[in-house]
Every structure is written in structure tokens, then in C-alpha cells.
Design a protein around this motif. Structure first.
Motif, PDB file in Angstrom:
ATOM      1  N   MET A  75      -1.676  -2.052   1.979  1.00  0.00           N
ATOM      2  CA  MET A  75      -2.349  -2.681   3.114  1.00  0.00           C
ATOM      3  C   MET A  75      -2.304  -1.732   4.304  1.00  0.00           C
ATOM      4  SD  MET A  75      -1.361  -6.758   2.895  1.00  0.00           S
ATOM      5  CE  MET A  75      -2.741  -7.246   3.947  1.00  0.00           C
ATOM      6  N   TRP A  76      -3.340  -1.815   5.121  1.00  0.00           N
ATOM      7  CA  TRP A  76      -3.465  -0.912   6.279  1.00  0.00           C
ATOM      8  C   TRP A  76      -4.119  -1.671   7.425  1.00  0.00           C
ATOM      9  CZ3 TRP A  76      -7.828   0.160   9.000  1.00  0.00           C
ATOM     10  CH2 TRP A  76      -7.732   1.178   9.962  1.00  0.00           C
ATOM     11  N   GLY A  77      -3.753  -1.319   8.662  1.00  0.00           N
ATOM     12  CA  GLY A  77      -4.468  -1.875   9.802  1.00  0.00           C
ATOM     13  C   GLY A  77      -3.666  -1.949  11.080  1.00  0.00           C
ATOM     14  N   ASP A  78      -4.396  -2.162  12.177  1.00  0.00           N
ATOM     15  CA  ASP A  78      -3.849  -2.188  13.535  1.00  0.00           C
ATOM     16  C   ASP A  78      -3.669  -3.621  14.041  1.00  0.00           C
ATOM     17  OD1 ASP A  78      -4.736   0.398  13.104  1.00  0.00           O
ATOM     18  OD2 ASP A  78      -5.749   0.599  15.027  1.00  0.00           O
ATOM     19  N   SER A  79      -2.774  -3.787  14.983  1.00  0.00           N
ATOM     20  CA  SER A  79      -2.697  -4.989  15.796  1.00  0.00           C
ATOM     21  C   SER A  79      -2.651  -6.261  14.934  1.00  0.00           C
ATOM     22  CB  SER A  79      -3.879  -5.009  16.775  1.00  0.00           C
ATOM     23  OG  SER A  79      -3.665  -5.924  17.810  1.00  0.00           O
TER      24      SER A  79
END
Length: 576
Positions: free
Chosen positions: A118-122
């Protein structure tokens, strides 16, 4: 009242959209991006976000193209209740099991080899922690960026606790814009009117509906069950690359997660830190003019490297800590076995000069003590420790006789936030010199440095403060002052104190940094009672900040000199 509504963008021609059914029957809109050609089954990167899976803000089609070009499949999903997904729009509470069910759907597809990252910001970093809490066996690695498990959590004091975080305006405004309904609603709140809650009711009337998330938090927050399957830190550890920005306004939540991870051996062995000179929107201190799409290699390259090792089993070793020294002219990542770097030492500065501090810059003095200590030895990484006899003598000598500096906090004319968008701080990167000349800002400036000073680690401030009001906010900012007088932010911290009285000991965590203060520059510390509208100012009456109809000025004070005076503890590299 002007309200701009943004609905879903056009579907990407590079993806196939599926409506993936969750365990309760709700279907979530999910885009699948596959590598070019018939490549068979392979590892998949999953991103679950509330900002539109095909919208311009998060440019997911371009992110997916970056991953698929490197052989990964990518799944991007609108979270429940947002854009094309079904279900109730309610932040945080559905992300754990929706994440599990999405991963479960992925591994059943013929293009999946059963391995998921999984990847991602905020918020789409938070959805990673939510999925981890459910312990799906296919989730093998994650890259949460500029986020935290307590992201957006309203500050609520524990019973008997007299201090807590200051309420950010985004705490209650976020569910009025990004989680009101399926779309994004952009509007401006007039922070000068009272009570603030009346403007929110006018917004509801204009839109024709209410926000369930706001109503759960106002006026007093209901504790949302973010992790119904249990704390993510109690789940089996997976390799995690924690990307934290020196100027990210959400960094305190991620540093709190880091402190929790290092307490748990399984997680501690699997945590990797990537500490960058960025803000929340990924603007780099080294290249503030670059657009996000122009910096995809910097943005996504470390994630690909990480996933290659932990999803594909490629040979290679990920360093425990990689970090940037901002303002050094060298954007390369430095490598360390720990954070702060083992060779770092702690240096303490003391503030003095009450009369001058209340005047214009340079104000009072900021003087270093002569004896550095190993980093963390006196509490730089945690609460400030009690001073030893030598320290007490040095503080008294450096700071002069004990004295008190005073200022007036007036919520009707608060100290203003230096940027319009604190999430994109480096895009503006303001010169803050003028704020130091306000009578409601105390300022302390050190002597010009004769050689560069490399800050590398935590920064803590201890003080004894007081107020004639029922509560007090204390904001501290550490600035780099150039020879021409320009003052730029290095680090900051803030805290709310309930019933401070005449003398209340407080410790402010100013976060962590990697930053070079050049020779000829000086350090500056400012203290104030507000930072509005990024933080909702205390009305001075003790009432709820969104319900108070009037404000009352409060006289506030801080002790200088002696063992309980203002002390600033910084972690620095030796020889600088």
C-alpha cells in the motif's frame, strides 16, 4: 456564501473500473491499472483515498503509470461515500474492514500473485494503517507518507491533564469540505466573526444538507472507532517506509507513530525512515518551484525501491534512516543507523532580556550554554529533564537574573498565520521578520554564527508560563535569520494549557529537523499566544472556541533566567 463543488473527474482510459463489494454489500469504485503487455500475475500496489481516484489533485493516473511502468499492478479506490463509491460519507470509521475486503478482492484476481503493498499520503496514508490493523496476510509492505494513525484527531484533554494539543482549524473544517458529501466543497469561513459555528450553519443551509462527520465532532467530539479490529501496532508487523517532512504540518502525528513503533520490537525491526525537506503537499525546500508531476522520481522512486525489496524479493538493502539536510545545497539523502544520528549532541540555548523581548527585533538574547551533551541525554527526544547543578549555574549565568516577560493575547486581533495554506508551507515560505515586531510576540535572537550549525534531530522548549485567563495557548517558532534580516521557519511547536495560573511548567515539542544554519546567520525564538487561522484562537473566556460570541484579552507571561526559565534544546551534528 460562495461554494465551489468539485465532482469526479473523467475516468482514466488506462484503467478498468470495478464496483468492488464490501462485506455489508456497499460497493466501492475501484480502478485497476495493469502493466503493458501480457505479463501474467504479479504484486499489486493499493491506494484508497477520498480525493477522487481520477481527479487532478492527486494525479493518480500518472502515479499508476509510474508504478505499472516498473512492473506493478495498481489499484486505486474511492473510499466509502466519496465520489463514485457507495455508502455513507463518514471519515475514518470504515477504512479498516473496507481495506481488508479490498485486499481480499485483489488477491482473487488473475493478475495478482497474492502479494500486496500500500502507498499514499495523508488520508490515504491513514487508510494503510487501518488496513494493517486487520492483519490481512497478503499485505506485505506499506509506504505511509505525511500522515499518522491519529491524523485529524481533535485535541481532547485526558482527565486531570492540564495540557493538550491546540485545535487546528482544519480539524472541524475538513469534514465540512472533504467529507461533507461525495464531492469536494470549497468555501471560505470568516474567522473574524463570532461565533464561528453560526457560519457553519449558514453553510449547511446553503448546501441543503449537514455533515455527519462534523455533527459527530461538534460541539464535543464523539470518539470515532478508527480501528475496530484493534490497534495497528498490535497487528503483525510489516515493513513500513515512513516518509516524514520537516515542514509537514501533520508531522507531529507521524512522529507519535514513530515513537510507538520503536517501543515494539517487531515493528522497530521493520520500520524505515525517509526524512525529507518537504511540506505536506510534497513541495521540496531544495526545489520549491517544481510541480508534483515534475518530481515523480523523488516522490515515487523510494517507494519502488522499497517495494522491489519487500514485495518482489529483489536483492538490496534499505537503510534504516535516510534524511535530508535542508538549506545545505545538497539534496542527496544521508544515511544513518538511527535517528537522531548517533554522533549528534544536544546543545541548550537560554532566553533572556524581558524588556527587549517585548519590543522589536532583535529583541532579547538567545545564548548557548557551553557544554553539549549526547543527544537525548537530557531529554531532547522526550520531555525536558531536570537540570543538573552545572546546568543551573550556567543557565543563571547565561540568562542573567530571573525576570518575567509579558504580552497580551487578544483573539479579536490575533497573531496571524504566516501562510494562507499551511499544507503547502514551502510554496509560500514566507519571510517572518515583521511578526517579531508585534507587541504580542516575544522575540529572542542569538549572535551571528561564525560557522555553519547543522541541526539534526528533535527540538524541545521548556518554560514556565502564566496567564490571567482560564486557558492559554503557547506558540514557539524557531527561525533562521539571514544577514539581511529575513527570518525563515526551521521548526515550531504549540500547546494549550488549562488554568495556567501564575506559573505553570510546560514542555513544547518543536518536532524534528535536518537543517543547516549558515555562517553569518542567527537563530531566533519567538513566543506568542496565537497563530490564526491555522489554529483556532482561544477566546480568552474559557468557552468553546466555535461557540464563544465574545473575546477577552488575556495578559500572559513567561519566566526568563534561572533553572525554570526558557530553555531551547536542539540536537546538532558535532563540529558544527
Amino acid at each position: 456564501m460562495e461554494i465551489v463543488r468539485t465532482g469526479p473527474g473523467p475516468l482514466s482510459p488506462d484503467a478498468t473500473q470495478y464496483m468492488v463489494r464490501m462485506r455489508d454489500g456497499v460497493r466501492l469504485a475501484t480502478d485497476v491499472y495493469l502493466p503493458a503487455g501480457d505479463v501474467g500475475a504479479g504484486p499489486t500496489i493499493v491506494t484508497r483515498l477520498p480525493y477522487d481516484k481520477t481527479g487532478e489533485y492527486t494525479f493518480m493516473p500518472q502515479v499508476a503509470a509510474y508504478f505499472t511502468a516498473r512492473g506493478y499492478r495498481m489499484v486505486v479506490q474511492d473510499v466509502r461515500g466519496k465520489f463514485r463509491s457507495e455508502g455513507e460519507t463518514l471519515l475514518f470509521v470504515n477504512e479498516a474492514y473496507d481495506g481488508y475486503d479490498t485486499i481480499d478482492w485483489v488477491v482473487q484476481q488473475d493478475w495478482s500473485d497474492g502479494v500486496v503493498g500500500m502507498w499514499g499520503d495523508s488520508y490515504y496514508g491513514f487508510t494503510q494503517w487501518a488496513a494493517v490493523s486487520t492483519a490481512h496476510p497478503a499485505l506485505r509492505a506499506m509506504v505511509p507518507r505525511v500522515t499518522g494513525t491519529r491524523l485529524g484527531e481533535l485535541p481532547v484533554p485526558s482527565p486531570g491533564d492540564r495540557t493538550h494539543d491546540v485545535e487546528m482549524s482544519v480539524h472541524r473544517f475538513y469534514p465540512l469540505s472533504y467529507f461533507h458529501d461525495r464531492d469536494i466543497l470549497e468555501w471560505e469561513l470568516d474567522w473574524s466573526r463570532r461565533p464561528l459555528a453560526e457560519a457553519v450553519e449558514e453553510f449547511f443551509a446553503a448546501v441543503g444538507s449537514r455533515s455527519a462527520s462534523y455533527d459527530l465532532w461538534f460541539p464535543h467530539p464523539v470518539t470515532l472507532r478508527r480501528f475496530p479490529a484493534g490497534s495497528p501496532f498490535d497487528a503483525p508487523a510489516v515493513p513500513v517506509l515512513m516518509t516524514i517532512g520537516w515542514w509537514d504540518n501533520c508531522a507531529p502525528w507521524q512522529w507519535a507513530d514513530h515513537r510507538e513503533l520503536v517501543r515494539r520490537p517487531g515493528w522497530a525491526r521493520n520500520e524505515y525512515l525517509l526524512l525529507e525537506a518537504i511540506d505536506h503537499e510534497n513541495t521540496s525546500h531544495f526545489d520549491r518551484d517544481a510541480t508534483p508531476l515534475e518530481s515523480l522520481d523523488r516522490y515515487l522512486g523510494p517507494a519502488v525501491e522499497f517495494f522491489d525489496v519487500f514485495l518482489r524479493g529483489c536483492p538490496g538493502e534499505i537503510p534504516a534512516v535516510r534524511w535530508q539536510l535542508a538549506n545545505s545545497g545538497d539534496a542527496s539523502l544521508r544515511v544513518s543507523s538511527a535517528w537522531p544520528p548517533p554522533e549528534a549532541v544536544e546543545v541548550t540555548w537560554v532566553a533572556s532580556g524581558a524588556a527587549a523581548a517585548a519590543g522589536a527585533a532583535p529583541g532579547g538574547a538567545l545564548t548557548p550554554l557551553p557544554r553539549p551533551e549526547p543527544a537525548g541525554a537530557a531529554g531532547a527526544a522526550g520531555a525536558a529533564g531536570a537540570a543538573g547543578a552545572a546546568d543551573v549555574a550556567a543557565v543563571a549565568g547565561a540568562g542573567g537574573p530571573a525576570e518575567v516577560a509579558e504580552w497580551v493575547h487578544d483573539a479579536a486581533a490575533p497573531v496571524g498565520s504566516p501562510v494562507g495554506n499551511p499544507f503547502a508551507f514551502l510554496s509560500e515560505y514566507p519571510d517572518e521578520r515583521d511578526a517579531a515586531d508585534r507587541p504580542d510576540v516575544l522575540v529572542f535572537t542569538g549572535a551571528a554564527l561564525t560557522e555553519p550549525l547543522d541541526l539534526a534531530g528533535p527540538i524541545m522548549l521548556s518554560a514556565t508560563v502564566g496567564s490571567d485567563g482560564p486557558e492559554m495557548d503557547l506558540f514557539a517558532r524557531l527561525l533562521d535569520v539571514a544577514p539581511d534580516g529575513a527570518a525563515r521557519l526551521i521548526a515550531r511547536g504549540q500547546q494549550t494549557i488549562l488554568a495556567p495560573g501564575g506559573a505553570f511548567p510546560v514542555v513544547l515539542d518543536l518536532g524534528h529537523t535536518g537543517y543547516r544554519v549558515p555562517a553569518g546567520h542567527a537563530l531566533r525564538l519567538t513566543l506568542a499566544g496565537s497563530d490564526a487561522p491555522e489554529f483556532v484562537p482561544a477566546p480568552g473566556t474559557g468557552e468553546h472556541r466555535w461557540l464563544a460570541a465574545t473575546t477577552v484579552p488575556n495578559r500572559q507571561c513567561v519566566r526568563l533566567g534561572g533553572p525554570d526559565g526558557v530553555r531551547l534544546r536542539c540536537t546538532v551534528l558535532p563540529g558544527s
